[in-house]
Design a protein around this motif. Structure first.
Motif, PDB file in Angstrom:
ATOM      1  N   LEU A   9     -23.439  27.729 -31.665  1.00 29.94           N
ATOM      2  CA  LEU A   9     -23.750  28.873 -30.571  1.00 29.94           C
ATOM      3  C   LEU A   9     -23.439  28.379 -29.128  1.00 29.94           C
ATOM      4  O   LEU A   9     -22.906  29.333 -28.400  1.00 29.94           O
ATOM      5  CB  LEU A   9     -25.055  29.260 -30.680  1.00 29.94           C
ATOM      6  N   GLY A  10     -23.433  27.288 -28.876  1.00 33.15           N
ATOM      7  CA  GLY A  10     -23.290  26.446 -27.418  1.00 33.15           C
ATOM      8  C   GLY A  10     -21.833  26.925 -27.124  1.00 33.15           C
ATOM      9  O   GLY A  10     -21.721  27.421 -25.846  1.00 33.15           O
ATOM     10  N   TYR A  29     -33.063  28.889 -29.336  1.00 33.41           N
ATOM     11  CA  TYR A  29     -31.762  29.017 -30.395  1.00 33.41           C
ATOM     12  C   TYR A  29     -31.959  29.745 -31.504  1.00 33.41           C
ATOM     13  O   TYR A  29     -30.882  30.518 -31.974  1.00 33.41           O
ATOM     14  CB  TYR A  29     -31.406  27.482 -30.699  1.00 33.41           C
ATOM     15  N   MET A  42     -30.389  14.225 -25.590  1.00 28.03           N
ATOM     16  CA  MET A  42     -31.720  14.370 -26.402  1.00 28.03           C
ATOM     17  C   MET A  42     -31.802  13.398 -27.567  1.00 28.03           C
ATOM     18  O   MET A  42     -32.664  13.691 -28.406  1.00 28.03           O
ATOM     19  CB  MET A  42     -31.899  15.808 -26.643  1.00 28.03           C
ATOM     20  N   PHE A  75     -25.331  20.538 -23.227  1.00 34.09           N
ATOM     21  CA  PHE A  75     -25.804  21.133 -24.263  1.00 34.09           C
ATOM     22  C   PHE A  75     -24.673  21.605 -25.414  1.00 34.09           C
ATOM     23  O   PHE A  75     -25.080  21.195 -26.794  1.00 34.09           O
ATOM     24  CB  PHE A  75     -26.081  22.619 -23.919  1.00 34.09           C
ATOM     25  N   ALA A  82     -22.576  19.439 -33.073  1.00 34.44           N
ATOM     26  CA  ALA A  82     -22.321  19.853 -31.535  1.00 34.44           C
ATOM     27  C   ALA A  82     -21.805  21.103 -31.705  1.00 34.44           C
ATOM     28  O   ALA A  82     -22.185  22.089 -30.767  1.00 34.44           O
ATOM     29  CB  ALA A  82     -21.132  18.737 -31.268  1.00 34.44           C
ATOM     30  N   CYS A 139     -30.157  13.436 -30.368  1.00 38.33           N
ATOM     31  CA  CYS A 139     -29.468  13.897 -31.683  1.00 38.33           C
ATOM     32  C   CYS A 139     -28.413  12.806 -31.917  1.00 38.33           C
ATOM     33  O   CYS A 139     -28.590  12.670 -33.400  1.00 38.33           O
ATOM     34  CB  CYS A 139     -28.814  15.463 -31.393  1.00 38.33           C
ATOM     35  N   SER A 173     -24.604  18.367 -27.363  1.00 38.06           N
ATOM     36  CA  SER A 173     -25.778  17.886 -28.012  1.00 38.06           C
ATOM     37  C   SER A 173     -26.121  16.489 -27.277  1.00 38.06           C
ATOM     38  O   SER A 173     -26.667  15.563 -27.936  1.00 38.06           O
ATOM     39  CB  SER A 173     -25.759  17.646 -29.485  1.00 38.06           C
TER      40      SER A 173
HETATM   41  N1  PFF Z   1     -24.554  21.619 -29.429  1.00 37.93           N
HETATM   42  C1  PFF Z   1     -25.453  22.601 -29.893  1.00 37.93           C
HETATM   43  C2  PFF Z   1     -24.390  23.861 -29.734  1.00 37.93           C
HETATM   44  O1  PFF Z   1     -23.368  23.825 -28.886  1.00 37.93           O
HETATM   45  O2  PFF Z   1     -24.686  24.934 -30.409  1.00 37.93           O
HETATM   46  C3  PFF Z   1     -26.679  23.026 -29.776  1.00 37.93           C
HETATM   47  C4  PFF Z   1     -27.511  21.804 -29.750  1.00 37.93           C
HETATM   48  C5  PFF Z   1     -27.654  21.051 -31.031  1.00 37.93           C
HETATM   49  C6  PFF Z   1     -27.797  21.151 -28.794  1.00 37.93           C
HETATM   50  C7  PFF Z   1     -28.322  20.042 -31.122  1.00 37.93           C
HETATM   51  C8  PFF Z   1     -28.615  19.731 -28.802  1.00 37.93           C
HETATM   52  C9  PFF Z   1     -29.005  19.363 -30.191  1.00 37.93           C
HETATM   53  F1  PFF Z   1     -29.578  18.065 -30.426  1.00 37.93           F
END
Ligand code: PFF
Length: 455
Positions: free
Chosen positions: A25-26, A104, A231, A225, A22, A233, A228
């Protein structure tokens, strides 16, 4: 639905792996960039509300699906609702992971450039550098950013193929707290800069006149985002959870850590933005043009800068690994190839898309789709549409297809742990999350206004 699937080693291991996926970079790059382009504190408020009232229920729901079915994103839906179209939620997730990874990786590549520039002494070579112009020169170059994108995808590829992610997990036990520490140092430096109050006001004092439908959608996208979600994950990750994992507690912990990191990033960036006269709405480059100004104000600026960008790259890597793994696992299983081949297909595909995202900061800046550059369009499509849509459908799926008794059993580990908020969780998962996400979509499309007119 138990079998002998491997599970994560310890409670801390579970938390760290999920936090690693999680936090990336988000929170540190995308959150300030979104907040700055969406007018400030009002965005923050809506974002936090979405994290608590939608993020946590959706995360618990994904955890439930993963651990109960003990399989991957598509497989879990196939297992829980065989012969139905629900597995399309999984396909949506896999495509989202692939597309997100492609841009990303570009931003992750930028972190490596900044590691390099710090190491080579270029970044802080002269005192009067305009870091905006400095960044522009780098990003508008054709080859350099593409080289770093390729390098980062290569790094991710290597980890996914050779399975050294356990080592990375172990390393992140040290690196995550270190990143936390540096963020705090940077926050202190940033809020003690002249005129920093303006930044804090911008971050924390909401101006509700700025609250448009697009701001609300952006906050929703950012919540999904950065956690995570939507999707699959976390479905994949939770399929490795042990029987005794407390899933609702883990969801709270991950959300709290993630929100704290985002808040720290905000406190680190915005006072500095106002102090140095940078436009908060600078866009995706905001963090990259703001931070060097702050590092410059610290003693041993090179050292801080170096450690920070290395840690940021590592935080990005733990996320790119999870994104890559989602697509690779799918190709591997669906096309019955080897892990190596599957990973190559994903890496090459992601790289090709990544080239276009990278070029959209320079050569292809003027090429737009509905006013958005290629990078912005991909980000919009994935974060603001695919992820919330995936989350909404996941909730509808569990709300309509899963017996509440089974849900309760699984979430209380067969009654061995308490889940006092279970009924509230069910209410949020079944009604609040799908309806709220639906309304945000309709609102953004302007359909809500049209519908209101009918009554
Ligand atoms: N959550 C990650 C972030 O904040 O950088 C980005 C991300 C990773 C989004 C994995 C979705 C994912 F499945």
């Amino acid at each position: 639905m138990a079998d002998n699937r491997v599970t994560f080693g310890s409670k801390l291991g579970i938390l760290l792996a999920t936090v690693g996926c999680a936090v990336g970079l988000g929170s540190i790059w995308r959150f300030p960039y979104m907040l700055g382009t969406n007018g400030g504190a009002a965005f923050l408020l809506v974002y936090i509300l979405f994290m608590i009232f939608l993020g946590i229920p959706v995360m618990v729901t994904e955890f439930f699906i993963g651990r109960y079915s003990r399989s991957n994103t598509v497989g879990s839906f196939k297992k829980l609702a065989p012969g139905t179209k629900w597995c399309w939620i999984g396909y949506n997730g896999i495509l989202a992971a692939f597309l997100i990874l492609s841009y990303y990786a570009v931003i992750s590549g930028w972190t490596l450039e900044y590691v390099w520039q710090t190491l080579s002494g270029n970044l802080y070579a002269s005192p009067d550098v305009d870091y905006g112009i400095h960044f522009e020169a780098f990003a508008s170059d054709v080859f350099r950013p593409i080289f770093w994108t390729a390098f980062f995808i290569g790094l991710t590829h290597f980890v996914v193929v050779s399975g050294v992610d356990k080592g990375i997990e172990r390393a992140s036990k040290i690196m995550m707290p270190l990143l936390f520490l540096i963020l705090i140092v940077m926050c202190v430096r940033s809020v003690t800069l002249p005129n920093s109050e303006a930044g804090l006001t911008y971050l924390f004092k909401p101006d509700f006149s700025k609250l448009t439908s697009s701001v609300v959608l952006s906050a929703l996208g950012q919540a999904f985002f950065s956690l995570s979600l939507g999707m699959g994950c976390l479905i994949t990750y939770s399929s490795y959870f042990g029987k005794e994992t407390n899933m609702h507690k883990t969801a709270w912990e991950v959300t709290i850590i993630n929100t704290v990191v985002a808040l720290l990033a905000g406190i680190m960036i915005f006072p500095a933005v106002f102090s140095f006269g940078i436009a908060p709405s600078a866009g995706a480059e905001l963090v990259f043009i703001t931070l060097p100004n702050v590092f410059e104000q610290l003693p041993f600026s090179n050292l801080w800068s170096l450690v920070f960008y290395i840690l940021l790259a590592m935080a990005a890597l733990t996320s790119t690994i999870s994104l890559h793994e989602v697509s690779t696992a799918y190709v591997l299983e669906e096309f019955h190839t080897t892990r190596k081949k599957a990973a190559w297909i994903v890496s090459i595909g992601v790289f090709i898309l990544g080239v276009f995202s990278s070029l959209s900061f320079g050569l292809m800046k003027e090429v737009t789709i509905n006013g958005l550059t290629f990078f912005e369009a991909l980000d919009y499509l994935t974060a603001k549409i695919m992820l919330p849509l995936g989350g909404m459908l996941t909730c509808i799926f569990v709300g309509t297809r899963i017996d509440k008794k089974i849900l309760k059993q699984e979430l209380t580990n067969n009654g061995t742990i308490r889940f006092r908020l279970f009924s509230i969780y069910v209410f949020f998962m079944k009604f609040v999350a799908p309806i709220a996400i639906g309304i945000v979509f309709l609102n953004e499309l302007g359909l809500l206004r049209e519908l209101m007119k009918l009554f």
